[in-house]
Design a protein around this motif. Structure first.
Motif, short mmCIF file in Angstrom:
data_model
loop_
_atom_site.label_atom_id
_atom_site.label_comp_id
_atom_site.label_asym_id
_atom_site.label_seq_id
_atom_site.Cartn_x
_atom_site.Cartn_y
_atom_site.Cartn_z
N THR A 38 0.85 -1.19 0.00
CA THR A 38 0.00 0.00 0.00
C THR A 38 0.88 1.24 0.00
O THR A 38 1.82 1.33 0.79
CB THR A 38 -0.89 0.01 1.26
N PRO A 39 0.63 2.20 -0.88
CA PRO A 39 1.48 3.39 -0.94
C PRO A 39 1.53 4.11 0.41
O PRO A 39 0.51 4.30 1.06
CB PRO A 39 0.80 4.26 -2.01
N LEU A 40 2.73 4.48 0.80
CA LEU A 40 2.91 5.21 2.05
C LEU A 40 2.87 6.71 1.76
O LEU A 40 3.24 7.16 0.69
CB LEU A 40 4.25 4.84 2.69
N ASN A 41 2.45 7.47 2.77
CA ASN A 41 2.41 8.91 2.62
C ASN A 41 2.84 9.56 3.93
O ASN A 41 3.24 8.87 4.89
CB ASN A 41 1.01 9.38 2.21
N THR A 42 2.78 10.88 3.99
CA THR A 42 3.24 11.58 5.20
C THR A 42 2.40 11.22 6.41
O THR A 42 2.92 11.20 7.54
CB THR A 42 3.20 13.10 4.97
N ALA A 43 1.13 10.93 6.22
CA ALA A 43 0.28 10.53 7.35
C ALA A 43 0.77 9.22 7.96
O ALA A 43 0.73 9.03 9.18
CB ALA A 43 -1.17 10.40 6.89
N THR A 44 1.24 8.30 7.09
CA THR A 44 1.77 7.04 7.58
C THR A 44 3.01 7.29 8.44
O THR A 44 3.18 6.70 9.51
CB THR A 44 2.14 6.11 6.41
N LEU A 45 3.89 8.17 7.96
CA LEU A 45 5.09 8.49 8.73
C LEU A 45 4.73 9.13 10.07
O LEU A 45 5.36 8.83 11.10
CB LEU A 45 6.00 9.43 7.93
N GLU A 46 3.73 10.00 10.07
CA GLU A 46 3.29 10.63 11.32
C GLU A 46 2.76 9.58 12.29
O GLU A 46 2.96 9.68 13.51
CB GLU A 46 2.23 11.68 11.03
N ALA A 47 2.08 8.57 11.75
CA ALA A 47 1.56 7.50 12.61
C ALA A 47 2.72 6.72 13.24
O ALA A 47 2.67 6.36 14.42
CB ALA A 47 0.67 6.56 11.79
N PHE A 48 3.76 6.44 12.44
CA PHE A 48 4.94 5.77 12.98
C PHE A 48 5.55 6.59 14.11
O PHE A 48 5.89 6.07 15.18
CB PHE A 48 5.99 5.56 11.89
#
Length: 446
Positions: A137-147
């Motif tokens: 699944t494509p990652l985005n800035t929201a994914t990084l913020e969740a990490f």
């Protein structure tokens, strides 16, 4: 499971082989499977059966064409090959507990078994292949913020309770993120993933450091350093080196400590946007190294630089999240500890006491450390009643957190108390210690 059907354990020599230990630590199952085949005689078809994988999948892993990233698969490998959970960053597996130590739960009333439905049956051995599709699944800035949010939560819980219980989740998430780094992504997202991986590796190293498992800690810190270097994140490299400096101080390797913190300062100064708070924290780590070496003048100079940098902090500074803990109470308590390491107890005591009054009460480990340091400085000045009273208060924080470093500070204080062990206040402290922390007091002998 009958004795006959229980999976055969791997040879002890294989489980203690440094190469096997390293392969398990990084979850390099290509190496793990090859070593199991070569040294335990367990061939791919047997590996597949024991780990609930298909033979073709095992072959692809051994050839380096596929990674196994999902926790359920890692757990099946641990259980099927009888690899202890800690070697793979997992919690202790049920089969590792001897039967006579297990807790027998009362049997629940038997419910009628529902009629089996073929369409609702559990997935077969290829479940790892199905789940692997979701990682694309494509990652985005929201994914990084969740990490980053999950990492901040790990750090908060580590401060409150210690990191031992968190470590399997941290290591598992680290391996998951490292697996994502092998895929093609936009440069900004890829750099962000490297930052997440570096911070997870540093956090894993920190939990091992807090447990005084120094070799494992250094391995994870080194991995974190390599990940930060991949994205040329010099501030993060500086922070990791500062952690390694602190560990060297605990290991009584002050020359190494000074070398690490000097390298950390070089990285920070060469990075764009390094803030005064970061430089202040690094100067204080330098003070610790000099104090452990007994360099009085250099220690005082480094303390002065730490305070000078701290005075330059502006509300508009963009501090990295990992340095936010270094607030004014932390600066003051670390100043006191640096003086304490030099043997300047009279200077150290009021500083540490003031910081304890002002610091966050939720940080149980920090309060325990600082209270034991305060008790030590009081004892060195002959204030036996105050020292034992302070140490007794520290026990409340100490029992709230699982930390071998806290236990180490407690043992050091108890050893310093030896000449006064028969004083009534010392006897009262020892009784309180045995009541609150029996597992620790059992390892302390008069």
């Amino acid at each position: 499971m009958t004795e006959q059907s229980r999976p055969q354990e791997l040879p002890a020599g294989l489980l203690t082989d440094p190469e096997m230990i390293d392969a398990c630590r990084v979850r390099d199952f290509a190496r793990v499977f090859r070593m199991v085949k070569a040294k335990a005689g367990i061939y791919p078809s047997m590996l597949a059966r024991r780990c609930e994988l298909t033979p073709s999948r095992v072959g692809e892993v051994m050839a380096g064409r596929r990674q196994l990233l999902h926790m359920d698969v890692v757990e099946r490998i641990s259980d099927g090959l009888r690899i202890p959970g800690h070697m793979l960053g997992l919690a202790r597996r049920p089969w590792e507990t001897p039967p006579h130590l297990g807790v027998t739960e009362p049997e629940a009333p038997q419910e009628p078994e529902p009629e089996k439905n073929a369409t609702a049956s559990l997935p077969g051995p290829d479940v790892d292949s199905i789940l692997a599709l979701t990682t694309r699944t494509p990652l985005n800035t929201a994914t990084l913020e969740a990490f980053h949010s999950s990492i901040e939560d790990y750090w908060r819980r580590d401060d409150q309770h210690g990191g031992a219980a968190l470590r399997p989740a941290i290591v598992g998430q680290l391996r998951y993120v490292v697996g994502l780094l092998g895929e093609n992504r936009p440069a900004a997202i890829q750099k962000g993933l490297y930052g997440v991986a570096a911070e997870l590796a540093r956090l894993a190293g920190w939990t091992y450091f807090d447990a005084r498992q120094y070799n494992q800690a250094r391995a994870y810190f080194t991995e974190a350093l390599q990940l930060a270097r991949e994205s040329d994140d010099r501030q993060t490299m500086a922070n990791i080196l500062s952690c390694m400096s602190l560990q060297a101080t605990y290991q009584d390797k002050p020359a190494d400590s000074l070398a690490f913190v000097t390298a950390a300062q070089d990285q920070a100064r060469s990075a764009a946007g390094t803030t005064p708070r970061v430089l202040s924290m690094l100067s204080m780590r330098e003070a610790f190294a000099h104090a452990t070496l007994g360099n009085r003048g250099s220690t005082h100079r480094a303390i002065g630089e730490a305070h000078h940098h701290f005075e330059q902090i502006q509300a508009s500074d963009h501090d990295p999240s990992w340095v936010n803990y270094f607030d004014e109470p932390k600066l003051i308590v670390d100043t006191g500890i640096a003086h304490g390491r030099l043997g300047e107890a009279a200077t150290a005591e009021p500083l540490i006491a003031d910081a304890i009054r002002r610091e966050d009460h939720a940080n149980q480990r920090g309060r325990a450390f600082h209270s034991f340091w305060l008790a030590r400085t009081q004892l060195e000045q002959g204030k036996i009643d105050q020292a034992c009273h302070t140490a007794t208060q520290a026990l409340e924080s100490a029992r709230a957190v699982a930390s071998e470093r806290v236990t180490g500070h407690l043992r050091e204080f108890y050893d310093q108390l030896a000449p006064h062990r028969q004083e009534p206040v010392a006897l009262a402290f020892e009784a309180r210690l045995r009541a609150l922390l029996p597992s620790v007091s059992g390892s302390i002998h008069p």
